[in-house]
Design a protein around this motif. Sequence first.
Motif, mmCIF file in Angstrom:
data_model
loop_
_atom_site.group_PDB
_atom_site.id
_atom_site.type_symbol
_atom_site.label_atom_id
_atom_site.label_comp_id
_atom_site.label_asym_id
_atom_site.label_seq_id
_atom_site.Cartn_x
_atom_site.Cartn_y
_atom_site.Cartn_z
ATOM 1 N N THR A 1 -44.486 -16.456 -9.095
ATOM 2 C CA THR A 1 -44.664 -17.980 -9.675
ATOM 3 C C THR A 1 -45.226 -17.820 -11.074
ATOM 4 O O THR A 1 -44.578 -18.766 -11.740
ATOM 5 C CB THR A 1 -45.334 -18.769 -8.727
ATOM 6 N N ASN A 2 -45.765 -16.942 -11.609
ATOM 7 C CA ASN A 2 -46.573 -16.693 -12.913
ATOM 8 C C ASN A 2 -45.522 -16.102 -13.748
ATOM 9 O O ASN A 2 -45.909 -15.869 -14.956
ATOM 10 C CB ASN A 2 -47.780 -16.231 -12.941
ATOM 11 N N VAL A 3 -44.432 -15.494 -13.253
ATOM 12 C CA VAL A 3 -43.678 -14.512 -14.367
ATOM 13 C C VAL A 3 -42.934 -15.413 -15.185
ATOM 14 O O VAL A 3 -42.065 -16.234 -14.689
ATOM 15 C CB VAL A 3 -42.678 -13.837 -13.200
ATOM 16 N N THR A 4 -42.897 -15.100 -16.409
ATOM 17 C CA THR A 4 -42.004 -15.680 -17.558
ATOM 18 C C THR A 4 -40.777 -15.305 -17.650
ATOM 19 O O THR A 4 -40.712 -13.917 -17.548
ATOM 20 C CB THR A 4 -42.887 -16.004 -18.830
ATOM 21 N N GLY A 5 -39.805 -15.933 -18.196
ATOM 22 C CA GLY A 5 -38.534 -15.268 -18.597
ATOM 23 C C GLY A 5 -37.887 -14.925 -17.087
ATOM 24 O O GLY A 5 -38.015 -15.483 -16.142
ATOM 25 N N GLN A 6 -36.801 -14.413 -17.240
ATOM 26 C CA GLN A 6 -35.658 -14.059 -16.081
ATOM 27 C C GLN A 6 -36.380 -13.002 -15.415
ATOM 28 O O GLN A 6 -36.658 -11.934 -15.927
ATOM 29 C CB GLN A 6 -34.384 -13.564 -16.642
ATOM 30 N N HIS A 7 -36.394 -13.215 -14.065
ATOM 31 C CA HIS A 7 -37.001 -11.983 -12.966
ATOM 32 C C HIS A 7 -35.923 -11.465 -12.162
ATOM 33 O O HIS A 7 -36.088 -10.705 -11.582
ATOM 34 C CB HIS A 7 -38.105 -12.591 -12.426
ATOM 35 N N GLY A 8 -34.688 -12.218 -12.025
ATOM 36 C CA GLY A 8 -33.854 -11.742 -11.113
ATOM 37 C C GLY A 8 -34.089 -11.673 -9.728
ATOM 38 O O GLY A 8 -33.409 -11.022 -8.977
ATOM 39 N N MET A 9 -35.090 -12.479 -9.192
ATOM 40 C CA MET A 9 -35.324 -12.544 -7.874
ATOM 41 C C MET A 9 -34.969 -13.649 -7.320
ATOM 42 O O MET A 9 -34.690 -14.730 -8.007
ATOM 43 C CB MET A 9 -36.841 -12.306 -7.735
ATOM 44 N N ASP A 10 -34.248 -13.641 -6.015
ATOM 45 C CA ASP A 10 -34.047 -14.950 -5.127
ATOM 46 C C ASP A 10 -35.419 -15.561 -4.842
ATOM 47 O O ASP A 10 -36.306 -14.922 -4.835
ATOM 48 C CB ASP A 10 -33.303 -14.474 -4.087
ATOM 49 N N THR A 11 -35.269 -16.667 -4.310
ATOM 50 C CA THR A 11 -36.344 -17.633 -3.882
ATOM 51 C C THR A 11 -36.768 -17.201 -2.448
ATOM 52 O O THR A 11 -37.856 -17.294 -1.968
ATOM 53 C CB THR A 11 -36.229 -19.104 -4.060
#
Length: 295
Positions: free
Chosen positions: A255-265
């Motif tokens: 949740t605290n990752v900024t920008g694109q992380h490429g993970m599904d929810t």
Amino acid sequence: MVEFIFSFPIILFVCLSCGNVRGNHYVTGSWQNPNPSNFQHNPQGIVKLAPYKVHAEQVTLSGFSSGGSFAQQLQISYSSLFRGIAVFSHTYYKCGPGNGVEKDYDDVCTTLGNFPKERYWDVNRAQREIQRYASQGLIENPSHLQGKKLYVYTGTHNFLFTTDQSLRIINLYEPLIKNPLAIFTRVQAANLTLPSDTFGGSCAEDSSKNFFIANCGISGPYDALKFLLGDSIRKARRQLPLQPLLLFDQSEFFTNVTGQHGMDTLGYLYIPQRCRNVGNRCYLHFYFHGCTLGR
């Protein structure tokens, strides 16, 4: 299908949207009853992960194709958390320019670009990057990888990754593991596939219509887990029914990752019957799927 492995691990099928995932979020905390009815559910039937009683010092991970590359990134970033890794039909850590452009990656790391070997991302450069990241405190000290186990599966008929490309992972890991007995390599006349001993068509044929699973005469999960965890893994003497997959919310871990992380929810969770009993300590395994194989 059956639960064919004694001490079969709790498995987190982490879904990518093709991340920054802290593995220790999954293994800390006190034991709670793992019965699915005791999980926190939302109206859609999605569970929130509860603490599990696991062998925290023997957590393993694996991945297929691009998921194999992601598994390497996670292990190298948090090398103290994982006992071993298995990769299937893959390339190696840091292959490609790292700019997030799929075509640039394909041109250099796959047969789609048809570039000569000298255009591949250099393994020595990748090793220097690992040391640089560690010196900057971006990842854990790679010395934690010493003695950890690596299982490698690749095929000579792989349409996407050449055998040479896949086996370069050994050149990357050998100086870090520092023990040739901790590395196991299996090369078959296989396409881009996850090997099974019961499901799918011919090992060398296109298996995309069968979720990239093919009958290669061996069970890839058993083969890999047996090497990674040793005598703790063995085939069950009687048939055990498979438990249902649970859908879990994995967004809380980035949740605290900024920008694109490429993970599904969302991801999937498998809890063997034995691990549903209070008091039983189980193994924990992370699995990362390949491209086009999301939920």
